[in-house]
Design a protein around this motif. Sequence first.
Motif, PDB file in Angstrom:
ATOM      1  N   ASP A   1       0.811  -1.215   0.000  1.00 38.59           N
ATOM      2  CA  ASP A   1       0.000   0.000   0.000  1.00 38.59           C
ATOM      3  C   ASP A   1       0.840   1.258   0.000  1.00 38.59           C
ATOM      4  N   SER A   2       0.294   2.292  -0.630  1.00 42.59           N
ATOM      5  CA  SER A   2       0.898   3.614  -0.458  1.00 42.59           C
ATOM      6  C   SER A   2       0.622   4.068   0.973  1.00 42.59           C
ATOM      7  N   MET A   3       1.580   4.800   1.519  1.00 41.30           N
ATOM      8  CA  MET A   3       1.466   5.281   2.893  1.00 41.30           C
ATOM      9  C   MET A   3       1.729   6.780   2.933  1.00 41.30           C
ATOM     10  N   GLY A   4       1.027   7.450   3.817  1.00 46.36           N
ATOM     11  CA  GLY A   4       1.183   8.898   3.871  1.00 46.36           C
ATOM     12  C   GLY A   4       1.351   9.422   5.291  1.00 46.36           C
ATOM     13  N   TRP A   5       1.821  10.642   5.345  1.00 52.20           N
ATOM     14  CA  TRP A   5       1.883  11.397   6.604  1.00 52.20           C
ATOM     15  C   TRP A   5       1.042  12.660   6.447  1.00 52.20           C
ATOM     16  N   PHE A   6       0.287  12.944   7.471  1.00 58.65           N
ATOM     17  CA  PHE A   6      -0.503  14.166   7.551  1.00 58.65           C
ATOM     18  C   PHE A   6      -0.180  14.841   8.873  1.00 58.65           C
ATOM     19  N   ARG A   7      -0.575  16.078   9.020  1.00 58.45           N
ATOM     20  CA  ARG A   7      -0.373  16.768  10.288  1.00 58.45           C
ATOM     21  C   ARG A   7      -1.519  17.730  10.566  1.00 58.45           C
ATOM     22  N   GLN A   8      -1.718  17.976  11.838  1.00 53.37           N
ATOM     23  CA  GLN A   8      -2.757  18.906  12.243  1.00 53.37           C
ATOM     24  C   GLN A   8      -2.194  19.822  13.325  1.00 53.37           C
ATOM     25  N   ALA A   9      -2.094  21.096  12.985  1.00 53.91           N
ATOM     26  CA  ALA A   9      -1.628  22.099  13.927  1.00 53.91           C
ATOM     27  C   ALA A   9      -2.804  22.573  14.772  1.00 53.91           C
ATOM     28  N   PRO A  10      -2.531  23.104  15.951  1.00 54.04           N
ATOM     29  CA  PRO A  10      -3.612  23.596  16.813  1.00 54.04           C
ATOM     30  C   PRO A  10      -4.489  24.619  16.101  1.00 54.04           C
ATOM     31  N   GLY A  11      -5.790  24.370  16.130  1.00 51.68           N
ATOM     32  CA  GLY A  11      -6.723  25.302  15.525  1.00 51.68           C
ATOM     33  C   GLY A  11      -6.818  25.241  14.017  1.00 51.68           C
ATOM     34  N   LYS A  12      -6.143  24.278  13.418  1.00 49.83           N
ATOM     35  CA  LYS A  12      -6.161  24.156  11.953  1.00 49.83           C
ATOM     36  C   LYS A  12      -6.655  22.788  11.526  1.00 49.83           C
ATOM     37  N   GLU A  13      -6.985  22.685  10.253  1.00 53.64           N
ATOM     38  CA  GLU A  13      -7.421  21.405   9.714  1.00 53.64           C
ATOM     39  C   GLU A  13      -6.206  20.515   9.430  1.00 53.64           C
ATOM     40  N   ARG A  14      -6.464  19.244   9.400  1.00 56.58           N
ATOM     41  CA  ARG A  14      -5.400  18.304   9.068  1.00 56.58           C
ATOM     42  C   ARG A  14      -4.985  18.511   7.611  1.00 56.58           C
ATOM     43  N   GLU A  15      -3.690  18.421   7.368  1.00 57.68           N
ATOM     44  CA  GLU A  15      -3.185  18.662   6.019  1.00 57.68           C
ATOM     45  C   GLU A  15      -2.192  17.582   5.613  1.00 57.68           C
ATOM     46  N   PHE A  16      -2.095  17.398   4.324  1.00 59.75           N
ATOM     47  CA  PHE A  16      -1.168  16.437   3.725  1.00 59.75           C
ATOM     48  C   PHE A  16       0.268  16.899   3.913  1.00 59.75           C
ATOM     49  N   VAL A  17       1.151  15.929   4.192  1.00 68.48           N
ATOM     50  CA  VAL A  17       2.576  16.225   4.316  1.00 68.48           C
ATOM     51  C   VAL A  17       3.382  15.492   3.236  1.00 68.48           C
ATOM     52  N   ALA A  18       3.208  14.164   3.175  1.00 72.72           N
ATOM     53  CA  ALA A  18       3.998  13.375   2.221  1.00 72.72           C
ATOM     54  C   ALA A  18       3.327  12.029   2.002  1.00 72.72           C
ATOM     55  N   VAL A  19       3.633  11.420   0.847  1.00 74.31           N
ATOM     56  CA  VAL A  19       3.119  10.089   0.536  1.00 74.31           C
ATOM     57  C   VAL A  19       4.189   9.318  -0.214  1.00 74.31           C
ATOM     58  N   ILE A  20       4.182   8.001  -0.033  1.00 77.15           N
ATOM     59  CA  ILE A  20       5.146   7.141  -0.698  1.00 77.15           C
ATOM     60  C   ILE A  20       4.416   5.940  -1.273  1.00 77.15           C
ATOM     61  N   SER A  21       4.796   5.541  -2.482  1.00 75.63           N
ATOM     62  CA  SER A  21       4.180   4.374  -3.107  1.00 75.63           C
ATOM     63  C   SER A  21       4.621   3.102  -2.402  1.00 75.63           C
ATOM     64  N   TRP A  22       3.950   1.993  -2.709  1.00 82.99           N
ATOM     65  CA  TRP A  22       4.245   0.747  -2.018  1.00 82.99           C
ATOM     66  C   TRP A  22       5.684   0.307  -2.229  1.00 82.99           C
ATOM     67  N   SER A  23       6.244   0.619  -3.386  1.00 82.69           N
ATOM     68  CA  SER A  23       7.617   0.205  -3.686  1.00 82.69           C
ATOM     69  C   SER A  23       8.649   1.177  -3.137  1.00 82.69           C
ATOM     70  N   GLY A  24       8.196   2.372  -2.816  1.00 80.95           N
ATOM     71  CA  GLY A  24       9.139   3.397  -2.383  1.00 80.95           C
ATOM     72  C   GLY A  24       9.710   4.220  -3.511  1.00 80.95           C
ATOM     73  N   ARG A  25       9.360   3.861  -4.731  1.00 84.41           N
ATOM     74  CA  ARG A  25       9.958   4.554  -5.881  1.00 84.41           C
ATOM     75  C   ARG A  25       9.352   5.926  -6.133  1.00 84.41           C
ATOM     76  N   ASN A  26       8.135   6.129  -5.683  1.00 85.98           N
ATOM     77  CA  ASN A  26       7.456   7.405  -5.927  1.00 85.98           C
ATOM     78  C   ASN A  26       7.119   8.085  -4.601  1.00 85.98           C
ATOM     79  N   THR A  27       7.501   9.328  -4.500  1.00 84.37           N
ATOM     80  CA  THR A  27       7.193  10.115  -3.310  1.00 84.37           C
ATOM     81  C   THR A  27       6.695  11.490  -3.726  1.00 84.37           C
ATOM     82  N   TYR A  28       5.807  12.053  -2.927  1.00 82.63           N
ATOM     83  CA  TYR A  28       5.277  13.394  -3.185  1.00 82.63           C
ATOM     84  C   TYR A  28       5.190  14.131  -1.862  1.00 82.63           C
ATOM     85  N   TYR A  29       5.388  15.441  -1.929  1.00 90.25           N
ATOM     86  CA  TYR A  29       5.433  16.246  -0.729  1.00 90.25           C
ATOM     87  C   TYR A  29       4.586  17.496  -0.855  1.00 90.25           C
TER      88      TYR A  29
END
Length: 123
Positions: A31-59
């Motif tokens: 599976d592709s896996m991602g990181w998100f973050r949520q700062a105080p008082g803000k909505e959760r936002e996308f940080v980074a994602v990686i494909s199952w193989s690790g070959r593709n990443t986006y930030y």
Amino acid sequence: VQLQASGGGLVEAGGSLRLSCGSSGLTFSSDSMGWFRQAPGKEREFVAVISWSGRNTYYADSVKGRFTISRDNTKNTVYLQMNSLKPEDTALYYCARATTAWPTRVEADFGSWGQGTLVTVSS
């Protein structure tokens, strides 16, 4: 079954942290896996994602060049290396497993979430 994120803490601006995400009951090597973050008082936002193989990443533009997402499928673990941290990086960081076959930035495309690990960057 949940993902477990760890590695957060208090760090000074300019410092580094490495977050880890694993699971004892869920295998996500296909599976592709991602990181998100949520700062105080803000909505959760996308940080980074990686494909199952690790070959593709986006930030998110806000972390590009400072953060690196990686994975070790033999250990069923995903990492987020965070360098040159800024106070605006302070947030609760979540890892998540994508339900799509491709890397995605869309929060609705992630079906399994961890409990979050807190990162605090002091100025």
